[in-house]
Scaffold this active site. Structure first.
Site, PDB file in Angstrom:
ATOM      1  N   ASP A 174     -11.677  -1.343 -11.616  1.00  0.00           N
ATOM      2  CA  ASP A 174     -12.027  -0.177 -12.421  1.00  0.00           C
ATOM      3  C   ASP A 174     -13.433  -0.349 -12.984  1.00  0.00           C
ATOM      4  OD1 ASP A 174     -11.683   2.285 -13.528  1.00  0.00           O
ATOM      5  OD2 ASP A 174     -10.255   1.686 -15.074  1.00  0.00           O
ATOM      6  N   GLY A 175     -14.064   0.756 -13.284  1.00  0.00           N
ATOM      7  CA  GLY A 175     -15.366   0.747 -13.912  1.00  0.00           C
ATOM      8  C   GLY A 175     -15.341   1.621 -15.154  1.00  0.00           C
ATOM      9  N   GLU A 218     -17.598   2.239 -10.972  1.00  0.00           N
ATOM     10  CA  GLU A 218     -16.390   2.234 -10.133  1.00  0.00           C
ATOM     11  C   GLU A 218     -16.671   1.562  -8.781  1.00  0.00           C
ATOM     12  OE1 GLU A 218     -13.500   3.113 -11.152  1.00  0.00           O
ATOM     13  OE2 GLU A 218     -13.675   4.675 -12.663  1.00  0.00           O
ATOM     14  N   ASP A 234      -8.152   4.120  -9.983  1.00  0.00           N
ATOM     15  CA  ASP A 234      -7.881   5.409 -10.608  1.00  0.00           C
ATOM     16  C   ASP A 234      -9.063   6.367 -10.461  1.00  0.00           C
ATOM     17  OD1 ASP A 234      -9.809   4.741 -12.526  1.00  0.00           O
ATOM     18  OD2 ASP A 234      -8.330   4.045 -13.973  1.00  0.00           O
ATOM     19  N   HIS A 282      -4.460   6.129 -17.553  1.00  0.00           N
ATOM     20  CA  HIS A 282      -4.001   6.483 -18.901  1.00  0.00           C
ATOM     21  C   HIS A 282      -2.616   7.128 -18.888  1.00  0.00           C
ATOM     22  CE1 HIS A 282      -8.111   5.617 -20.015  1.00  0.00           C
ATOM     23  NE2 HIS A 282      -8.534   6.532 -19.180  1.00  0.00           N
ATOM     24  N   ASP A 299      -8.769  -1.490 -16.436  1.00  0.00           N
ATOM     25  CA  ASP A 299      -9.383  -0.476 -17.295  1.00  0.00           C
ATOM     26  C   ASP A 299      -9.767  -1.062 -18.652  1.00  0.00           C
ATOM     27  OD1 ASP A 299      -9.734   2.574 -18.002  1.00  0.00           O
ATOM     28  OD2 ASP A 299      -8.537   1.724 -19.624  1.00  0.00           O
TER      29      ASP A 299
END
Length: 234
Positions: A10-11, A50, A72, A126, A138
């Site tokens: 994730d970024g 990302e 995501d 989320h 995340d």
């Protein structure tokens, strides 16, 4: 038989562009986290963060072992699973003939994927009871974007805890001047009222949440003090 590696990346960008970071997490067979790493990017966009997260994860994985990579980011997912072959055929140009955004990262990822067995899985961000590896990536990326300090399990660092929701600023007191008065040097301006968040609805257009992550057309969103975004970010 070689067991498949399960990982997530994730970024995060606090401002898009803004202070940014990447992170990856590798899980064990029992679902627990085996190792993780996160690094700062200075000022960058969410898309750069990302793609960099995926690049760093692929560099960390054994190329001879099959892997499942959970992300995501719709942009990063489509870049590597849908758009990349066409970009390569067209000499790293889009269908309109313009240069591919973030070309250096995309070309590097293409080279890292060559000859490897990698499955990409999209996981919504989320979510209550969402994917634990994606959640960990995340958290690590978001924390490192704020601190701009590299960290990871190799340094013995614990995973950052979930971030507390950002509280909306308290509304300023209304001026005692009558409505419509032109406040002078000592006058005040009537405060904007923070509209309370309501129910959820399906997004008519793609957009970006206050957390810095994008949401897609048709995704469930909710009103927050800064606009519209993920229900969990209200």
């Amino acid at each position: 038989m070689v067991e498949k590696i399960i990982a997530a990346c994730d970024g995060a960008s606090k401002g898009n562009p803004g202070p940014a970071a990447w992170a990856w997490v590798i899980g064990r067979a029992d679902g627990a986290i085996e190792r993780w790493e996160a690094g700062p990017l200075g000022r960058a966009t969410n898309n750069v963060a990302e793609l960099t997260a995926l690049e760093r994860l692929l560099e960390a994985l054994d190329p001879g072992v099959p892997a499942e990579v959970r992300m995501d980011s719709q942009y990063a997912m489509k870049a590597v699973t849908t758009w990349l072959p066409g970009w390569r055929r067209k000499g790293w140009k889009t269908s309109s003939g313009s240069p591919v955004a973030n070309k250096e990262l995309v070309v590097r990822i293409d080279a890292l994927l060559t000859g490897r067995d990698v499955d990409f899985v999209y996981v919504p961000a989320h979510q209550v009871d969402g994917d634990p590896l994606n959640d960990a990536a995340d958290r690590a990326a978001s924390h490192t974007a704020r601190t701009q300090e590299p960290t990871g399990s190799a340094e013995g660092a614990p995973l950052p805890p979930p971030e507390a929701p950002t509280r909306a600023s308290a509304p300023r007191a209304r001026s005692s001047a009558p409505s419509g008065s032109s406040g002078g040097s000592g006058g005040g301006t009537s405060a904007r009222r923070t509209r309370p968040s309501g129910g959820t609805l399906k997004a008519r257009f793609a957009g970006r949440c206050r957390c810095g992550k994008a949401y897609d057309k048709g995704e469930t969103i909710a009103k927050n003090p800064d606009g519209w975004g993920h229900p969990t970010c209200v």
